[in-house]
Design a protein around this motif. Structure first.
Motif, PDB file in Angstrom:
ATOM      1  N   GLN A  50       0.655  -1.236  -0.046  1.00  0.00           N
ATOM      2  CA  GLN A  50      -0.017  -0.053   0.124  1.00  0.00           C
ATOM      3  C   GLN A  50       0.726   1.194  -0.024  1.00  0.00           C
ATOM      4  N   VAL A  51       0.397   2.423  -0.846  1.00  0.00           N
ATOM      5  CA  VAL A  51       1.052   3.365  -0.993  1.00  0.00           C
ATOM      6  C   VAL A  51      -0.176   4.563  -0.690  1.00  0.00           C
ATOM      7  N   ASP A  52       0.418   5.495   0.045  1.00  0.00           N
ATOM      8  CA  ASP A  52      -0.602   6.670   0.437  1.00  0.00           C
ATOM      9  C   ASP A  52      -0.517   7.838  -0.244  1.00  0.00           C
ATOM     10  N   SER A  53      -0.076   7.906  -1.591  1.00  0.00           N
ATOM     11  CA  SER A  53      -0.253   9.237  -2.284  1.00  0.00           C
ATOM     12  C   SER A  53      -0.230   8.771  -3.905  1.00  0.00           C
ATOM     13  N   VAL A  54      -0.418   9.804  -4.742  1.00  0.00           N
ATOM     14  CA  VAL A  54      -0.293   9.453  -6.148  1.00  0.00           C
ATOM     15  C   VAL A  54       0.900   9.451  -6.525  1.00  0.00           C
TER      16      VAL A  54
END
Length: 503
Positions: A50-54
């Motif tokens: 999971q990543v939390d930015s575009v």
């Protein structure tokens, strides 16, 4: 325009521009969009998916071998009233990867009432692609779009809806004269030649819930007996809006997408090759290619080729290889290799190394067991002395019964000796097991520390020879081979050696 559709389209436009310019992506969340995260299909058990930015998402996509990116959405909707609600648009971001796989990121919008905004999560899913997904191309249909807007403007006037008539007229005027558009409603990353169409789509998309084209206009159309005409023109408009949005989103910044770089031919076999390849993927002939400054090389090989060969979890391995470039031997813990060693090698198609590992581990196991058995032999002999005077009574039930009956031997003493012997044997076996297990842990840890270095050698040696990647079938075969070797070869040999040493 529906917020889900707007955001997904803008992400793709921004990503395509970043690919074209070979720069970082520029994207800002809209009003009431509190957070966004992307959940990748994990490449390995220990990978953070999971990543939390575009921005992080786009960088992860590049590391995984992104070739092209598209925005897709269904062109029709049976129940248009649902278009005003969250998670009904079925819009998706489709990614095309260098290893030939196709995945899509599907959005889920959740409203946070406490903070009065939306939390958005995109989840990656595998696509077994239909032909239309594999290579979607969109043509300019501005003329058809204009005619649809003229027809629906006329229909809105006929059913006495001047507000919507003016909206559709403004959209039509934007297509005819780009000076009539408002830049505030257009993504800044969109090229000028597509702005008029985007603005027209943004303006004319009035499908939704309360106050939308499918709220009161159907009632007025029904009053005038034009319900059928309303449905027909509304369907035409929706299809046109969706198609033209996909056109401006997917056809902009075309030259920046690596998917379109199939221009050269191999001088040896004539196969089509991708610009930037250092060798032909059909016959492995080296190609006369000089990389641009933007194309990073590692060990003289394009990073994209390394990602393609490694496949699953490639970003981890390429980063580790880059940090240790120039080192013949390096140590870096690989948890998968440490816990699953030979299975990990079969999964990574390291067959030669797997066979070597099996031979070395077999010799190591036999040697450690033999050393441990030799070390405990004196203790075993001492334990035997405890029970030796009473062996005949314990081994022969008749002697035991006679001795117990006539009282020639104190049977309590015999039983105490037997219990003491058992405790001593358990202690010796426990000690032997401890050292064998400790030696196995040391061996696995050492291999886990060297696994990435060994894998680097495998990659660099075979990148121009084989396809590389991973294989579940190889993993299954590895499990079978290991079980056969352990049960048919190693276990009998260890049993025989221990028996001979302790005899």
């Amino acid at each position: 325009m529906n917020g889900e559709i707007l955001q997904a389209s803008n992400i793709v436009i921004s990503a395509r521009k970043a690919l074209f310019e070979n720069k970082k992506i520029e994207f800002t969340l809209g009003n009431y969009e509190l957070s966004i995260c992307f959940l990748f299909i994990p490449n390995s058990l220990f990978e953070t998916s999971q990543v939390d930015s575009v921005g992080e998402w786009f960088e992860s996509c590049l590391q995984r071998g992104l070739k092209d990116i598209k925005f897709l959405i269904p062109s029709n909707k049976d129940n248009k009233d649902l278009l005003g609600f969250a998670n009904t648009s079925r819009s998706t971001i489709v990614c095309y990867w260098e290893n030939g796989k196709i995945t899509c990121f599907c959005p889920f919008w959740e409203f946070d009432r406490q903070n009065n905004g939306w939390k958005i999560k995109y989840t990656e899913r595998q696509i077994n692609a239909a032909p239309v997904i594999k290579n979607p191309h969109f043509n300019d249909q501005t003329d058809e779009f204009k005619q649809t807007l003229l027809d629906i403007e006329k229909f809105a006037t006929e059913i006495e809806q001047p507000y919507f008539s003016e909206i559709f007229h403004n959209a039509y005027e934007a297509l005819c004269n780009s000076s009539n558009i408002l830049e505030d409603n257009i993504p800044k990353q969109l090229p000028d030649e597509f702005k008029a169409i985007y603005y027209a789509v943004y303006t004319a998309d009035r499908f939704g819930a309360m106050g939308s084209w499918n709220d009161s206009p159907p009632y007025y159309a029904h009053k005038k007996g034009l319900e059928k005409e309303y449905n027909e023109i509304s369907n035409r408009l929706l299809v046109s809006l969706r198609y033209n949005l996909m056109y401006v989103t997917n056809e902009c910044w075309k030259r920046g997408c690596k998917m379109l770089y199939y221009e050269k031919k191999c001088h040896n076999c004539g196969a089509t090759v991708i610009n930037g390849d250092t060798y032909c993927r059909t016959c492995n002939t080296p190609l006369n290619y000089e990389p641009t400054p933007q194309e990073a090389l590692l060990y003289g090989i394009k990073k994209s080729d390394l990602h393609l060969f490694i496949d699953k979890n490639s970003s981890r391995y390429v980063d580790i290889f880059a940090k240790n470039e120039g080192k013949k031997i390096f140590f870096h813990i690989n948890w998968a290799a440490m816990f699953f060693n030979v299975y990990w090698m079969f999964y990574r198609k390291m067959y030669k190394y797997a066979v070597i590992f099996l031979i070395v581990s077999m010799i190591y196991s036999i040697a450690v067991t033999a050393i441990a058995a030799t070390a405990i032999k004196p203790a075993m002999l001492e334990a035997e002395k405890i029970i030796a005077p009473y062996a005949q009574y314990l081994n022969n039930s008749n002697d035991y019964n006679m001795a117990f009956t006539d009282g020639t031997v104190d049977m309590t003493e015999v039983l105490n000796a037997a219990n003491k012997y058992d405790r001593e044997i358990d202690r010796i076996i426990g000690k032997m097991s401890f050292w064998v297990i400790t030696a196995s842990i040391i061996f696995s840890t050492l291999f886990g520390l060297l696994a990435d270095c060994i894998y680097r050698s495998h990659v660099l040696r075979n990148i121009n020879r084989t396809r590389g990647g991973t294989s579940g079938w190889s993993l299954a075969c590895g499990v079978l081979v290991y079980m056969l070797v352990s049960n048919i070869i190693v276990s009998p040999i260890i049993t025989y050696i221990v028996t001979m040493i302790l005899k």
